[in-house]
Design an enzyme around this catalytic site. Structure first.
Site, PDB file in Angstrom:
ATOM      1  N   ARG A 121       0.822  -1.234   0.000  1.00  0.00           N
ATOM      2  CA  ARG A 121       0.000   0.000   0.000  1.00  0.00           C
ATOM      3  C   ARG A 121       0.847   1.272   0.000  1.00  0.00           C
ATOM      4  NH1 ARG A 121      -2.837  -2.937   4.066  1.00  0.00           N
ATOM      5  NH2 ARG A 121      -4.650  -3.975   3.162  1.00  0.00           N
ATOM      6  N   LYS A 143       2.615  11.147 -11.407  1.00  0.00           N
ATOM      7  CA  LYS A 143       1.745  10.283 -12.229  1.00  0.00           C
ATOM      8  C   LYS A 143       2.497   8.973 -12.451  1.00  0.00           C
ATOM      9  CE  LYS A 143      -1.237  13.245 -15.012  1.00  0.00           C
ATOM     10  NZ  LYS A 143      -1.551  13.686 -16.386  1.00  0.00           N
ATOM     11  N   GLU A 185       8.882  17.909 -25.149  1.00  0.00           N
ATOM     12  CA  GLU A 185       8.198  18.276 -23.898  1.00  0.00           C
ATOM     13  C   GLU A 185       8.714  19.624 -23.388  1.00  0.00           C
ATOM     14  OE1 GLU A 185       5.623  16.655 -22.735  1.00  0.00           O
ATOM     15  OE2 GLU A 185       5.811  14.537 -23.245  1.00  0.00           O
ATOM     16  N   LYS A 226       6.567  22.778 -14.310  1.00  0.00           N
ATOM     17  CA  LYS A 226       5.788  21.593 -13.925  1.00  0.00           C
ATOM     18  C   LYS A 226       5.494  21.612 -12.424  1.00  0.00           C
ATOM     19  CE  LYS A 226       4.625  16.922 -14.607  1.00  0.00           C
ATOM     20  NZ  LYS A 226       4.727  15.698 -15.329  1.00  0.00           N
ATOM     21  N   GLU A 236      -4.995  16.698 -11.427  1.00  0.00           N
ATOM     22  CA  GLU A 236      -5.505  17.084 -12.750  1.00  0.00           C
ATOM     23  C   GLU A 236      -7.019  17.297 -12.756  1.00  0.00           C
ATOM     24  OE1 GLU A 236      -3.533  15.108 -16.128  1.00  0.00           O
ATOM     25  OE2 GLU A 236      -5.376  15.405 -17.233  1.00  0.00           O
ATOM     26  N   ARG A 240      -3.815  21.297 -14.356  1.00  0.00           N
ATOM     27  CA  ARG A 240      -2.794  20.340 -14.795  1.00  0.00           C
ATOM     28  C   ARG A 240      -3.061  19.810 -16.196  1.00  0.00           C
ATOM     29  NH1 ARG A 240       0.346  15.630 -11.277  1.00  0.00           N
ATOM     30  NH2 ARG A 240       1.566  14.890 -13.037  1.00  0.00           N
ATOM     31  N   ASN A 244      -1.067  18.474 -20.923  1.00  0.00           N
ATOM     32  CA  ASN A 244      -1.364  17.485 -21.973  1.00  0.00           C
ATOM     33  C   ASN A 244      -1.430  18.121 -23.350  1.00  0.00           C
ATOM     34  OD1 ASN A 244      -1.508  15.445 -20.069  1.00  0.00           O
ATOM     35  ND2 ASN A 244      -3.663  15.859 -19.655  1.00  0.00           N
ATOM     36  N   HIS A 247      -0.951  16.077 -26.419  1.00  0.00           N
ATOM     37  CA  HIS A 247      -0.911  14.666 -26.029  1.00  0.00           C
ATOM     38  C   HIS A 247      -2.110  13.853 -26.508  1.00  0.00           C
ATOM     39  CE1 HIS A 247       2.478  15.964 -23.710  1.00  0.00           C
ATOM     40  NE2 HIS A 247       2.653  14.789 -23.155  1.00  0.00           N
ATOM     41  N   HIS A 251      -1.016  10.658 -28.172  1.00  0.00           N
ATOM     42  CA  HIS A 251      -1.302   9.312 -27.654  1.00  0.00           C
ATOM     43  C   HIS A 251      -2.003   8.467 -28.708  1.00  0.00           C
ATOM     44  CE1 HIS A 251      -1.082  10.497 -23.100  1.00  0.00           C
ATOM     45  NE2 HIS A 251       0.099  10.277 -23.628  1.00  0.00           N
ATOM     46  N   HIS A 264       7.671   8.576 -27.549  1.00  0.00           N
ATOM     47  CA  HIS A 264       6.567   9.363 -26.977  1.00  0.00           C
ATOM     48  C   HIS A 264       6.721  10.838 -27.354  1.00  0.00           C
ATOM     49  CE1 HIS A 264       3.606  10.782 -24.074  1.00  0.00           C
ATOM     50  NE2 HIS A 264       4.519  11.599 -23.577  1.00  0.00           N
TER      51      HIS A 264
HETATM   52  P1  NAD Z   1      12.384   5.297 -22.113  1.00  0.00           P
HETATM   53  O1  NAD Z   1      12.212   5.212 -20.662  1.00  0.00           O
HETATM   54  O2  NAD Z   1      11.943   4.137 -22.941  1.00  0.00           O
HETATM   55  O3  NAD Z   1      13.922   5.604 -22.431  1.00  0.00           O
HETATM   56  C1  NAD Z   1      14.337   5.716 -23.768  1.00  0.00           C
HETATM   57  C2  NAD Z   1      15.571   4.840 -24.054  1.00  0.00           C
HETATM   58  O4  NAD Z   1      16.726   5.459 -23.486  1.00  0.00           O
HETATM   59  C3  NAD Z   1      15.508   3.461 -23.454  1.00  0.00           C
HETATM   60  O5  NAD Z   1      16.024   2.528 -24.372  1.00  0.00           O
HETATM   61  C4  NAD Z   1      16.434   3.562 -22.227  1.00  0.00           C
HETATM   62  O6  NAD Z   1      17.000   2.333 -21.856  1.00  0.00           O
HETATM   63  C5  NAD Z   1      17.470   4.509 -22.740  1.00  0.00           C
HETATM   64  N1  NAD Z   1      18.193   5.279 -21.735  1.00  0.00           N
HETATM   65  C6  NAD Z   1      17.688   5.853 -20.627  1.00  0.00           C
HETATM   66  N2  NAD Z   1      18.613   6.638 -20.055  1.00  0.00           N
HETATM   67  C7  NAD Z   1      19.727   6.551 -20.801  1.00  0.00           C
HETATM   68  C8  NAD Z   1      21.004   7.162 -20.740  1.00  0.00           C
HETATM   69  N3  NAD Z   1      21.296   8.085 -19.826  1.00  0.00           N
HETATM   70  N4  NAD Z   1      21.934   6.831 -21.678  1.00  0.00           N
HETATM   71  C9  NAD Z   1      21.616   5.955 -22.676  1.00  0.00           C
HETATM   72  N5  NAD Z   1      20.420   5.366 -22.816  1.00  0.00           N
HETATM   73  C10 NAD Z   1      19.472   5.676 -21.877  1.00  0.00           C
HETATM   74  O7  NAD Z   1      11.622   6.568 -22.722  1.00  0.00           O
HETATM   75  P2  NAD Z   1      11.304   8.024 -22.149  1.00  0.00           P
HETATM   76  O8  NAD Z   1      11.092   8.836 -23.350  1.00  0.00           O
HETATM   77  O9  NAD Z   1      12.272   8.435 -21.111  1.00  0.00           O
HETATM   78  O10 NAD Z   1       9.904   7.815 -21.401  1.00  0.00           O
HETATM   79  C11 NAD Z   1       8.729   7.525 -22.099  1.00  0.00           C
HETATM   80  C12 NAD Z   1       7.681   7.093 -21.097  1.00  0.00           C
HETATM   81  O11 NAD Z   1       7.412   8.165 -20.191  1.00  0.00           O
HETATM   82  C13 NAD Z   1       6.345   6.723 -21.739  1.00  0.00           C
HETATM   83  O12 NAD Z   1       5.910   5.519 -21.191  1.00  0.00           O
HETATM   84  C14 NAD Z   1       5.419   7.867 -21.331  1.00  0.00           C
HETATM   85  O13 NAD Z   1       4.081   7.465 -21.219  1.00  0.00           O
HETATM   86  C15 NAD Z   1       6.005   8.237 -19.995  1.00  0.00           C
HETATM   87  N6  NAD Z   1       5.670   9.599 -19.557  1.00  0.00           N
HETATM   88  C16 NAD Z   1       5.159   9.753 -18.319  1.00  0.00           C
HETATM   89  C17 NAD Z   1       4.855  11.015 -17.840  1.00  0.00           C
HETATM   90  C18 NAD Z   1       4.368  11.190 -16.430  1.00  0.00           C
HETATM   91  O14 NAD Z   1       3.968  12.307 -16.059  1.00  0.00           O
HETATM   92  N7  NAD Z   1       4.409  10.173 -15.605  1.00  0.00           N
HETATM   93  C19 NAD Z   1       5.090  12.140 -18.639  1.00  0.00           C
HETATM   94  C20 NAD Z   1       5.620  11.951 -19.917  1.00  0.00           C
HETATM   95  C21 NAD Z   1       5.918  10.660 -20.366  1.00  0.00           C
HETATM   96  N1  GLY Z   2       2.773  14.727 -18.339  1.00  0.00           N
HETATM   97  C1  GLY Z   2       1.524  15.270 -17.930  1.00  0.00           C
HETATM   98  C2  GLY Z   2       1.373  15.388 -16.459  1.00  0.00           C
HETATM   99  O1  GLY Z   2       2.260  15.054 -15.705  1.00  0.00           O
HETATM  100  O2  GLY Z   2       0.342  15.792 -15.996  1.00  0.00           O
END
Ligand code: NAD
Ligand code: GLY
Length: 359
Positions: A121, A143, A185, A226, A236, A240, A244, A247, A251, A264
């Protein structure tokens, strides 16, 4: 070196931005009162690069680190992968006060946050983001989620980390494609909240792909914006939603082209150009689209959607927004630095989508 506060009463925390910070993670976590076994959730790519620095630092500060590797890729941000991690935590008798460290990009951050939110939890967790996208967006704001075959991030929780430790030096090992995806972003923050910052990005576009101080300025300003928005509307309920911007289109593009075809951030880049085009169509900002696509194209980023049937596009956006009626809510740009949220009917959307049809 900078520190930005996310102000959320008893769930407040700091975002620390500092070159070389990953090597300091042990003492920084100890200073937060954390101790004991620490699960470092990462993937083999990031583990090979930074796992040892992090575990050495944790051990030197009295933690007992154990590394849990999840395969690299968006497809592993899943319930079944989370379930395997729960098995490991249970086998290792991981307790409620033991911290989790999310070491990786947004995939690892979202998955680890979801695990931290639900295991026993809720256990404390730290975001140690290693991609530009995760440093400027996903590691901040709590998130957490895993994907469902029907859509992204459909299962998750709002659950804030205890701290975010951003080491900009790790960007040196990141592919240029990933840097550009993160810049999408960054550009978003300028469009939704800060005209001056958008102009800074235009003026410094050539330097942003390098490891200089300009990219640190981008990380700082993005995190400040942010943090301000999340501090005002954690769950949100209103403000917030502006995060998006682009997005809803993005998406849908990710889902319809199969996760993995677009990063992404690339899908968001296209989505932002589409949201600006929709804004102009609705009589809002008419020149914003030109500025946004010019900046995106100066980084060689995509800004036109792939060929997708308009009906499929609209259905995917409905699923993403969890709505079934005719209208879908969009973040639209009124003037650079200012956005509004408005419902848009299917007819206008069909016109917009038809304007992209290949002849
Ligand atoms: P990712 O986590 O897949 O990383 C991209 C690639 O880079 C991967 O292959 C990873 O292994 C590699 N990598 C990471 N750090 C590295 C480094 N320092 N050197 C070399 N390689 C490295 O992709 P991302 O773009 O970081 O994240 C995308 C995800 O984030 C999606 O799932 C998206 O939905 C999510 N997201 C979440 C939020 C939120 O608010 N929670 C906001 C935006 C995106
Ligand atoms: N990436 C959108 C949010 O965090 O609300």
């Amino acid at each position: 070196m900078s520190k930005i506060r996310v102000d959320l009463a008893e769930r407040s925390y700091d975002i620390h931005i500092e070159r070389g910070l990953l090597r300091e993670i042990g003492p920084r976590m100890k200073a937060l009162g954390l101790k004991g076994p620490a699960a470092v959730i990462t993937n083999p790519t990031v583990d090979a690069l930074y796992g040892k620095s992090v575990t050495d630092s944790l051990s030197a500060s009295g933690f007992t680190p154990f590394v849990i590797n999840v395969p690299d890729g968006e497809e592993y941000k899943s319930l079944s992968e989370a379930s395997k991690v729960f098995d490991i935590l249970i086998e290792n008798r991981f307790e409620r006060k033991s911290p989790i460290v999310a070491l990786g990009g947004g995939v690892i951050g979202d998955l680890s946050g979801f695990i931290a939110a639900t295991y026993l939890r809720g256990v404390p967790y730290i975001q140690a983001p290693t991609t530009l996208l995760s440093q400027v967006d996903s590691s901040v704001g709590g998130k957490t989620a895993v994907n469902h075959p029907k859509g992204k991030n459909l299962i998750g929780a709002f659950y804030q980390p205890r701290a975010v430790f951003i080491d900009p030096d790790v960007l040196k090992t990141l592919d240029e494609r990933e840097i550009k995806a993160g810049l999408a972003e960054v550009i978003k923050y300028g469009i939704i909240r800060d005209l001056e910052f958008f102009s800074f990005l235009e003026e410094n576009a050539k330097k942003l792909l390098g490891p200089g101080d300009e990219i640190i300025r981008c990380i700082e300003r993005s995190c400040e914006i942010k943090a301000e928005i999340v501090g005002k509307d954690e769950k949100e309920e209103n403000l917030r939603a502006i995060l998006n911007f682009g997005h809803t289109f993005g998406h849908a593009i990710e889902a319809l082209s199969g996760y993995g075809s677009y990063r992404h951030g690339e899908a968001v880049a296209i989505g932002m150009a589409m949201a600006a085009a929709l804004s102009a169509r609705l009589g809002l900002c008419t020149e914003c689209g030109t500025r946004i696509t010019a900046l995106l194209s100066s980084f060689g980023m995509p800004f036109s959607p792939p060929e997708i049937k308009p009906k499929d596009f609209i259905d995917a956006m409905r699923l993403d927004k969890k709505v079934s009626g005719a209208a879908i809510r969009f973040v639209l740009v009124e003037r650079m630095g200012e956005v509004i949220v408005r419902e848009v009917g299917e007819e206008v959307l069909l016109e917009l989508l038809a304007s992209y049809a290949r002849s």
